[in-house]
Design a protein around this motif. Structure first.
Motif, PDB file in Angstrom:
ATOM      1  N   LEU A  82       0.824  -1.209   0.000  1.00  0.00           N
ATOM      2  CA  LEU A  82       0.000   0.000   0.000  1.00  0.00           C
ATOM      3  C   LEU A  82       0.857   1.257   0.000  1.00  0.00           C
ATOM      4  N   GLU A  83       1.921   1.217   0.763  1.00  0.00           N
ATOM      5  CA  GLU A  83       2.809   2.376   0.829  1.00  0.00           C
ATOM      6  C   GLU A  83       3.481   2.615  -0.522  1.00  0.00           C
ATOM      7  N   ARG A  84       3.895   1.555  -1.189  1.00  0.00           N
ATOM      8  CA  ARG A  84       4.523   1.700  -2.505  1.00  0.00           C
ATOM      9  C   ARG A  84       3.546   2.201  -3.563  1.00  0.00           C
ATOM     10  N   GLN A  85       2.255   1.947  -3.344  1.00  0.00           N
ATOM     11  CA  GLN A  85       1.234   2.447  -4.273  1.00  0.00           C
ATOM     12  C   GLN A  85       0.833   3.885  -3.966  1.00  0.00           C
ATOM     13  N   GLY A  86       1.440   4.471  -2.945  1.00  0.00           N
ATOM     14  CA  GLY A  86       1.120   5.844  -2.584  1.00  0.00           C
ATOM     15  C   GLY A  86      -0.203   5.983  -1.857  1.00  0.00           C
ATOM     16  N   LEU A  87      -0.691   4.905  -1.283  1.00  0.00           N
ATOM     17  CA  LEU A  87      -1.966   4.920  -0.557  1.00  0.00           C
ATOM     18  C   LEU A  87      -1.674   5.012   0.941  1.00  0.00           C
ATOM     19  N   SER A  88      -2.120   6.084   1.555  1.00  0.00           N
ATOM     20  CA  SER A  88      -1.769   6.326   2.952  1.00  0.00           C
ATOM     21  C   SER A  88      -2.969   6.429   3.888  1.00  0.00           C
ATOM     22  N   TYR A  89      -4.202   6.460   3.322  1.00  0.00           N
ATOM     23  CA  TYR A  89      -5.369   6.581   4.199  1.00  0.00           C
ATOM     24  C   TYR A  89      -6.540   5.826   3.577  1.00  0.00           C
ATOM     25  N   GLY A  90      -7.131   4.943   4.382  1.00  0.00           N
ATOM     26  CA  GLY A  90      -8.242   4.177   3.841  1.00  0.00           C
ATOM     27  C   GLY A  90      -9.011   3.453   4.919  1.00  0.00           C
ATOM     28  N   TYR A  91      -9.819   2.496   4.480  1.00  0.00           N
ATOM     29  CA  TYR A  91     -10.727   1.803   5.381  1.00  0.00           C
ATOM     30  C   TYR A  91     -10.664   0.291   5.133  1.00  0.00           C
ATOM     31  N   GLY A  92     -10.945  -0.450   6.173  1.00  0.00           N
ATOM     32  CA  GLY A  92     -10.973  -1.906   6.070  1.00  0.00           C
ATOM     33  C   GLY A  92     -11.741  -2.476   7.247  1.00  0.00           C
TER      34      GLY A  92
END
Length: 565
Positions: free
Chosen positions: A463-473
């Motif tokens: 997720l970090e490598r994809q530039g995704l830093s905030y989300g839900y699960g």
């Protein structure tokens, strides 16, 4: 040499355990020099073993434990973050699993301030708690006048027992919840109580020697009582049972005026401290939600009570590391380890019963207090286990494991010091010793990076490598990623039942669902099973997402907006 008065004739049909009750030791003392050398060797060996055990456990907490971390282990550090953000004991925007004003999150608040919500803060906090836990146990044992070898052996036995299974390691070294916290409070509280009793016997109630431990006991009880029912069950009522019960069952003694006064003053302090702590707790907890805690405070259906009781054997032995399943071989390596652990588990059930039968013959007042405290904890937990809802999980028996180990050590100490049947120590301690050695071996063979290149760590890195830093699960895929990524990837808990994306109030802050200034991408993390379920239910978010990524068995839906605004 034993005196003539000590030579009691024992009939042939008496059992070994009956001989323990009535026979004193009849061994001739060795020469003074040999005895001194033997005592010194025993002391050095016991200290070495304890240091080794503590070092192995500290190694586990600092390193391999990271690979066992999951969302349930994040509660303590999340509570610390909530307190730090609010600048108060509780945060009214946060939905707690349980409300513990005097809890382990207090240790982690400064660590969160320094390191943030991170794995570094978590492991350092757990290492600090581990050190405090051991110091509390040592403090209590030294107050009840146990020698250095018996203190060290007891510390080693308890720490290894609490490391014997993945679940026990999680409960005691993976986060600070009411089970581990309650036992910690009990150790300190019992130590302070004994110190106060001893001071009252030798000093004036107005002297500093009495007032210092007396005031510390009062403060400790008050602080613990702010935790309410958890403190009552695992700390205050067991302490009262030990203190009051030991006097009550001492039928041969007549309380003198001074003793009655001392007893009344100390008992009054515990009762007043409990009431004061409860009142403070009520004030601190106003407006704070704790759904999980409330859910396990009710009666279960009476039709389930028998089944609840029958859950005990399986829960007890699996908690102590027994991993056997149907059709497993009995006599391969795994089977033999399971057999030894079964024997150890049986010992922890039987030994407390035996030492309780020996109660009238014991001369150690403070050991008697521990025996009564054990049975108070056992009774209170089993009431909730059988007639309530605690039987749904084995770890709720973990406080009983702690006190059962202490009573096993009390029995061993009695056999060693007061009888000539020391060979019985083999029956008592060999299963414990083998189980401890296996446990230590399992931990030391775990590499420092155990589990840190797969699972949540690999997913967080992706997720970090994809530039995704905030989300839900969903719960099990949320907090774990926040902590293992050192908050580089923050995942907040949601539910996706029946195709609807919803906020949750469990272990979450309501502000986490607001749009974040400067955050242009959000994501929804779903397991393959969750993804198929919401897809079948017609979840609109699938079509609204600008990108769908796949990693391992997970789907990541990417959005250019906050999902809740």
């Amino acid at each position: 040499m034993a005196t003539e008065e000590q030579n009691i004739i024992v009939s042939d049909n008496q059992t070994a355990w009956e001989e323990i009750i009535i026979l004193p030791a009849e061994e001739s003392p060795p020469p003074a020099k040999k005895k001194l050398n033997k005592a010194r060797i025993l002391k050095v060996v016991s200290i070495f073993v304890m240091v080794a055990v503590l070092g192995i456990t500290a190694y586990y907490i600092l390193f391999p434990q990271r690979g066992f971390f999951h969302s349930d282990c994040a509660d303590t550090i999340l509570w610390a973050e909530a307190s730090y953000d609010a600048g108060a004991v509780f945060n009214e925007d946060f939905g707690y699993a349980c409300k513990l004003p005097f809890g382990g999150h207090l240790i982690m608040i400064p660590l969160v301030a320094i390191f943030g919500v991170s794995m570094t803060a978590h492991v350092l906090g757990m290492l600090i708690f581990f050190a405090l836990f051991v110091l509390a146990l040592v403090f209590m044992l030294r107050q009840i006048r146990w020698s250095t070898p018996w203190t060290c052996m007891t510390v080693s036995a308890l720490v290894l027992t609490l490391s014997v299974s993945e679940k026990l390691r999680e409960i005691f070294w993976g986060h600070i919840i009411y089970y581990s916290l309650g036992i910690f409070l009990l150790f300190v509280g019992m130590g302070l109580l004994v110190k106060t009793i001893k001071a009252a016997e030798t000093a004036s109630l107005k002297s500093r020697g009495f007032l210092v431990p007396f005031c510390l006991l009062f403060v400790w009880v008050t602080l613990g009582a702010t935790n309410h029912i958890e403190a009552l069950t695992l700390f205050i009522l067991p302490v009262l049972a030990g203190f009051f019960g030991e006097r009550f069952f001492d039928f041969g003694a007549k309380l003198q005026k001074r003793e009655l006064r001392n007893f009344s003053v100390i008992l009054g302090a515990v009762i007043v401290g409990t009431g004061l702590g409860f009142a403070i707790g009520l004030v601190l907890k106003q407006g704070v939600a704790a759904g999980y805690q409330a859910a396990y405070s009710d009666f279960s259906n009476p039709a389930d009570w028998l089944n609840n009781a029958l859950n005990f054997p399986a829960h007890w032995f699996t908690l102590l590391g027994v991993t056997a399943v149907g059709d497993d071989p009995l006599f391969d390596a795994k089977g033999m380890i399971n057999i030894v652990r079964i024997l150890f588990g049986a010992t922890l059930v039987v030994a407390p019963v035996i030492v309780t039968l020996l109660y009238p013959k014991l001369r150690d007042r403070f050991s008697k207090m521990l025996i009564l405290a054990h049975w108070a904890i056992t009774a209170l937990i089993l009431i909730a286990y059988i007639f309530g809802s605690l039987s749904t999980a084995n770890w709720r028996l973990s406080p009983i494991v702690c006190t059962a180990v202490l009573l096993t050590m009390i029995l061993g100490r009695h056999i060693y010091q007061k009888t000539n049947k020391k060979r019985l120590l083999l029956l008592l301690f060999v299963p414990m010793l083998i189980t401890g050695l296996v446990t230590a071996g399992q931990i030391v063979t775990m590499p420092p990076s155990y589990g840190q290149d797969t699972g949540a760590y690999a997913l967080a890195d992706y997720l970090e490598r994809q530039g995704l830093s905030y989300g839900y699960g969903t719960f099990w895929n949320s907090h774990v990623l926040t902590v293992v990524s050192d908050s580089e990837v923050k995942v907040r808990t949601v539910s996706v039942d029946e195709g609807l994306l919803q906020k949750t109030g469990y272990q979450t802050n309501r502000n986490w669902y607001h749009a974040i200034p400067g955050q242009d991408r959000y994501f929804l993390l779903l397991s393959a099973e969750e993804y198929e379920r919401v897809k079948t239910a017609g979840f609109s978010g699938i079509e609204d997402s600008v990108q769908t990524l796949q990693f391992d068995s997970y789907y990541i839906l990417v959005f250019e907006r906050n999902l809740f605004e």
